[in-house]
Design a protein around this motif. Structure first.
Motif, PDB file in Angstrom:
ATOM      1  N   ILE A  17      15.571  32.388   8.321  1.00 53.24           N
ATOM      2  CA  ILE A  17      16.197  31.494   9.296  1.00 53.24           C
ATOM      3  C   ILE A  17      15.328  31.305  10.538  1.00 53.24           C
ATOM      4  O   ILE A  17      15.112  30.183  10.992  1.00 53.24           O
ATOM      5  N   LYS A  21      13.790  27.731  11.724  1.00 52.45           N
ATOM      6  CA  LYS A  21      14.173  27.184  13.025  1.00 52.45           C
ATOM      7  C   LYS A  21      12.948  26.913  13.888  1.00 52.45           C
ATOM      8  O   LYS A  21      12.817  25.832  14.484  1.00 52.45           O
ATOM      9  N   GLU A  25      11.750  23.190  15.093  1.00 50.90           N
ATOM     10  CA  GLU A  25      11.622  22.878  16.517  1.00 50.90           C
ATOM     11  C   GLU A  25      10.251  22.294  16.852  1.00 50.90           C
ATOM     12  O   GLU A  25      10.136  21.464  17.760  1.00 50.90           O
ATOM     13  N   HIS A  43      20.224  20.162  14.822  1.00 51.28           N
ATOM     14  CA  HIS A  43      21.468  20.917  14.972  1.00 51.28           C
ATOM     15  C   HIS A  43      21.434  22.127  14.043  1.00 51.28           C
ATOM     16  O   HIS A  43      20.833  22.070  12.969  1.00 51.28           O
ATOM     17  N   GLN A  44      22.128  23.191  14.463  1.00 52.53           N
ATOM     18  CA  GLN A  44      22.286  24.388  13.625  1.00 52.53           C
ATOM     19  C   GLN A  44      23.779  24.684  13.523  1.00 52.53           C
ATOM     20  O   GLN A  44      24.499  24.662  14.525  1.00 52.53           O
ATOM     21  N   ASP A  45      24.230  24.929  12.311  1.00 52.52           N
ATOM     22  CA  ASP A  45      25.648  25.169  12.058  1.00 52.52           C
ATOM     23  C   ASP A  45      26.120  26.438  12.777  1.00 52.52           C
ATOM     24  O   ASP A  45      25.428  27.473  12.753  1.00 52.52           O
ATOM     25  N   PRO A  49      24.260  29.967  10.091  1.00 52.53           N
ATOM     26  CA  PRO A  49      23.011  29.732  10.810  1.00 52.53           C
ATOM     27  C   PRO A  49      21.834  29.344   9.913  1.00 52.53           C
ATOM     28  O   PRO A  49      20.799  28.916  10.415  1.00 52.53           O
ATOM     29  N   TYR A  51      21.973  26.818   7.940  1.00 50.87           N
ATOM     30  CA  TYR A  51      22.084  25.370   7.735  1.00 50.87           C
ATOM     31  C   TYR A  51      21.672  24.617   8.997  1.00 50.87           C
ATOM     32  O   TYR A  51      22.240  24.827  10.077  1.00 50.87           O
ATOM     33  N   PHE A  52      20.682  23.735   8.833  1.00 50.02           N
ATOM     34  CA  PHE A  52      20.175  22.899   9.917  1.00 50.02           C
ATOM     35  C   PHE A  52      20.340  21.438   9.517  1.00 50.02           C
ATOM     36  O   PHE A  52      20.240  21.091   8.344  1.00 50.02           O
TER      37      PHE A  52
END
Length: 96
Positions: A17, A21, A25, A43-45, A49, A51-52
């Motif tokens: 993760i 991420k 970014e 966005h991140q759920d 976490p 799931y983006f």
């Protein structure tokens, strides 16, 4: 022509993760400078976490296709190889 809306979805390997991420970014400032990019938001759920989701708006499909073939996306794919469980896109036409 109506603008093109894209939702790009990434499900990361639960052990990767932070890597995913960080790599996602990196795409933001470069992509926001691309021709035709109107909006590019990551966005991140809150409950999952891994799931983006990118919510994107582009001036045309052709400009989005240029983005999809850009060197920074190829670099992302190389950096995250084996760390993504699932990736899917939705191309949508903005109505109102």
């Amino acid at each position: 022509m109506a603008k093109l809306t894209i939702t790009g979805n990434v499900l990361a390997d639960p052990d990767k993760i932070d890597l995913i991420k960080a790599e996602l970014e990196k795409l933001i400032p470069i992509t926001r400078q691309e021709a035709g990019c109107i909006q590019y938001d990551l966005h991140q759920d809150n409950e999952n976490p891994a799931y983006f989701m990118f919510y994107e708006n582009w001036g045309s499909r052709e400009l989005w296709q240029k983005h999809m073939n850009a060197p920074h996306l190829a670099a992302f794919m190389a950096a995250t190889e084996g760390a993504i469980e699932k990736f899917w896109l939705h191309e949508m036409t903005h109505i109102a």
